[in-house]
Design a protein around this motif. Structure first.
Motif, mmCIF file in Angstrom:
data_model
loop_
_atom_site.group_PDB
_atom_site.id
_atom_site.type_symbol
_atom_site.label_atom_id
_atom_site.label_comp_id
_atom_site.label_asym_id
_atom_site.label_seq_id
_atom_site.Cartn_x
_atom_site.Cartn_y
_atom_site.Cartn_z
ATOM 1 N N ASP B 268 0.759 -1.133 0.294
ATOM 2 C CA ASP B 268 -0.332 0.059 -0.205
ATOM 3 C C ASP B 268 0.600 1.523 -0.163
ATOM 4 O OD1 ASP B 268 -2.753 -1.295 0.441
ATOM 5 O OD2 ASP B 268 -2.202 -1.199 2.098
ATOM 6 N N HIS B 269 0.773 2.213 -0.720
ATOM 7 C CA HIS B 269 1.239 3.904 -0.979
ATOM 8 C C HIS B 269 -0.139 4.141 -0.213
ATOM 9 C CE1 HIS B 269 4.782 2.108 -3.126
ATOM 10 N NE2 HIS B 269 3.775 1.449 -3.839
ATOM 11 N N ILE B 270 -0.024 5.257 0.745
ATOM 12 C CA ILE B 270 -1.042 5.506 1.568
ATOM 13 C C ILE B 270 -0.957 7.642 1.344
ATOM 14 C CG2 ILE B 270 -2.275 6.221 3.352
ATOM 15 C CD1 ILE B 270 -1.053 3.654 4.719
ATOM 16 N N ILE B 271 -2.121 7.887 0.766
ATOM 17 C CA ILE B 271 -1.654 9.078 0.134
ATOM 18 C C ILE B 271 -2.754 10.322 1.220
ATOM 19 C CG2 ILE B 271 -2.299 10.575 -1.796
ATOM 20 C CD1 ILE B 271 -0.469 8.618 -3.224
ATOM 21 N N THR B 272 -2.128 10.948 1.847
ATOM 22 C CA THR B 272 -3.023 11.427 2.694
ATOM 23 C C THR B 272 -3.259 12.885 2.377
ATOM 24 O OG1 THR B 272 -1.435 12.529 4.010
ATOM 25 C CG2 THR B 272 -2.619 10.080 4.610
ATOM 26 N N LEU B 273 -4.403 14.031 2.964
ATOM 27 C CA LEU B 273 -4.735 15.362 2.928
ATOM 28 C C LEU B 273 -2.945 16.167 3.000
ATOM 29 C CD1 LEU B 273 -6.787 17.617 1.787
ATOM 30 C CD2 LEU B 273 -7.671 17.711 4.482
ATOM 31 N N ASP B 274 -2.281 15.619 3.754
ATOM 32 C CA ASP B 274 -1.221 16.111 3.698
ATOM 33 C C ASP B 274 0.074 16.256 2.698
ATOM 34 O OD1 ASP B 274 -1.911 17.340 7.238
ATOM 35 O OD2 ASP B 274 -1.110 15.480 8.060
ATOM 36 N N ASP B 275 0.362 15.041 2.306
ATOM 37 C CA ASP B 275 0.324 14.472 1.035
ATOM 38 C C ASP B 275 -0.111 15.889 0.273
ATOM 39 O OD1 ASP B 275 1.705 12.499 2.361
ATOM 40 O OD2 ASP B 275 1.075 11.397 1.471
#
Lengths: 135, 408
Positions: B268-275
């Motif tokens: 999994d590559h997790i993408i968040t709002l911070d990214d």
């Protein structure tokens, strides 16, 4: 150190020249000032360097389709690299090299080509046999 | 490559010198990518802007016309680089316009339809699932492969032209089922709201994927994205990562082919709002002066044109505002008075072009444009190499910033 590197069969003619190498990617549209013959994208590891008549060694080709026409235009003005060696080329760079008869090779079996070749080295690129010789 | 009887005749010149050039060009490319044979394609889309083609490219095209070149299948074009009704005010020269005119003349002589659009899937004809095509704009290719389920590689201008002349393309890359299997998995932990968010999300996935030969599959989008959202998402992913295909669970047609068991084998590559916020922060900050605002890359749909027009009501701009749309949308937007509404403010709508392939370096120098603002994550990626200092924000904020002359 190996002096003969093997790769997939490439496109173009056998050439010899000086290496310009970086662990970075390549797009003629995104990265170059094609009139001056230099890398112009501020974030590129070769920014400010001339690529004209060099054996350009980079990781992957990136970005858009414009590079195909642009390689032809650069070669016609004699403001092009002698060859480009990639770890992996995308379709656009191969197609542009085919039209321009620019030498291009990729998929080196000996490992990361941007580590195997350093700027300033002289090499011979033989695309029809998939070989790069360090001189 | 294995050639059938017709292809051998093409390669030997029995069907004319132009076709001979075309198929031999394709064979070289096919051999490079280990294609075993050709696949027939139904239609072609070609990128052929004058900055990329140059005078030598025009001479090449004119030489093909002289050989009697005619396309065998329907073939259309990407945006032009010069709006021949509006180029002097942009600082474009007669030399640029003449390259454009000669390119158009050569293309039309070969039977190519000058549609001048990078949103043909919204305006001309979307490909259908499983249809093999030869498309030559990264945004067009990624949308057609991913959202429509068509089969195309990135076909650069010369190869698209060759496909038009032969009616086929070498069978490699995304024409093969095994090259369409996901190789990277992304888990999205925020809800993209604006087109710019979609562009930034595409940019991050493109950057991490980083290769034409990677196929991202995306989980976590729990609402139905709209066509314009996937347009910005795909175009940006293609721009930052050279990615020609993605799968999105619950949205794109091929995503359901892959079981949970298969997907669990991918990291999994997790993408968040911070990214997203972190990437956006690289493109301008509040209070920065701006020289020009551009809405383009991809060309605007009729819905986007309506939104720009609404935002323009009662506005007056301190910096130029340029909007690029397709001839098809321009015609509708003109009939619906959206162009009038936009241009009443002094903004300019260009027809059938896209800003970044309009000699961006030269028009920037001619007009003193360096600090360019846009809502397109794709265009801000491209224009750094052309000497611009680009900034990125929502369409609403771009308009408000054009009013203020600085990023608000």
């Amino acid at each position: 150190m190996k002096t003969l590197l093997k790769c997939h069969i490439g496109i173009g003619k056998k050439v010899q020249g000086e290496v310009l190498s970086a662990n970075d990617n390549f797009s003629a549209r995104y990265d170059l000032d094609r009139l001056k013959g230099i890398f112009s994208r501020p974030q590129h590891k070769l920014v400010g360097k001339s690529y004209v008549d060099k054996i350009l060694v980079l990781n992957e080709s990136k970005g858009g389709v414009a590079s195909a026409w642009m390689l032809y235009e650069m070669c016609a003005r004699k403001m092009a690299p002698k060859a480009i060696l990639f770890n992996k080329a995308n379709t656009i760079l191969a197609q542009g090299a085919s039209l321009a008869n620019l030498t291009i090779c990729d998929r080196f079996i000996d490992g990361d080509i941007t580590s195997l070749l350093s700027s300033g080295q002289r090499v011979t690129v033989d695309p029809m046999n998939g070989l790069v010789s360090i001189l | 490559m294995e050639l059938n009887k017709e292809e051998k005749a093409m390669a030997s010149g029995e069907l004319g010198e132009a076709v001979k050039w075309a198929i031999n060009h394709q064979i070289k490319v096919g051999n490079f990518f280990d294609a075993k044979n050709f696949v027939s394609v139904s239609n072609v889309h070609m990128m052929i802007d004058p900055e990329s083609v140059g005078i030598d490219g025009v001479l090449f095209l004119e030489n093909l016309v002289g050989m009697g070149a005619k396309v065998k299948i329907p073939m259309i074009t990407d945006p032009r680089g010069v709006d021949l009704n509006y180029y002097t005010p942009l600082g474009q020269t007669e030399e640029m316009a003449n390259i454009e005119r000669r390119t158009i003349k050569a293309c039309t002589s070969m039977g190519i339809l000058m549609t001048n659009t990078c949103v043909n899937y919204q305006t001309i004809m979307a490909p259908i699932f499983g249809e093999h095509v030869a498309y030559g704009d990264t945004g067009v290719v990624i949308y057609s492969n991913s959202v429509c389920g068509a089969r195309s590689n990135y076909e650069g201008g010369p190869s698209a032209l060759a496909a038009g002349l032969t009616g086929r393309t070498p069978r490699y890359g995304l024409h093969l089922e095994e090259k369409r299997i996901p190789t990277k998995k992304f888990l999205v932990k925020f809800k993209p709201e604006e087109l710019t968010d979609w562009g930034l999300l595409g940019a991050l996935i493109g950057k991490i994927s980083g290769s034409y030969w990677e196929v991202p599959i995306i989980e976590g989008i729990n609402h139905n994205p709209k066509s314009d959202e996937l347009k910005h998402f795909g175009a940006s992913m293609a721009s930052y990562g050279s990615i020609p295909l993605f799968h999105m669970i619950g949205t794109t047609p091929e995503a359901k082919n892959y079981s949970s068991k298969f997907l669990n084998r991918l990291d999994d590559h997790i993408i968040t709002l911070d990214d997203i916020i972190s990437l956006k922060s690289q493109f301008g900050k509040k209070g920065d002066k701006i020289d020009v605002v551009v809405f383009a890359a991809p060309q605007l749909s009729i819905f986007e044109m309506q939104k720009v027009a609404e935002l323009c009501i009662d506005k007056s701009f301190k910096v130029p505002v340029i909007i690029c749309t397709s001839p098809q949308v321009y015609s509708d937007a003109s009939r619906m008075k959206l162009i009038d509404q936009i241009e009443k403010t002094g903004a300019k709508v260009l027809e059938g072009t896209c800003f970044y392939n309009q000699y961006a370096r030269e028009i920037g120098l001619a007009n003193g444009w360096k600090r360019l603002m846009s809502n397109s994550a794709k265009i801000v990626n491209i224009l750094g190499g052309y000497g611009y200092e680009p900034s990125l924000s929502s369409m609403e904020n771009c308009i408000a910033s054009a009013v203020a002359g600085e990023i608000v």
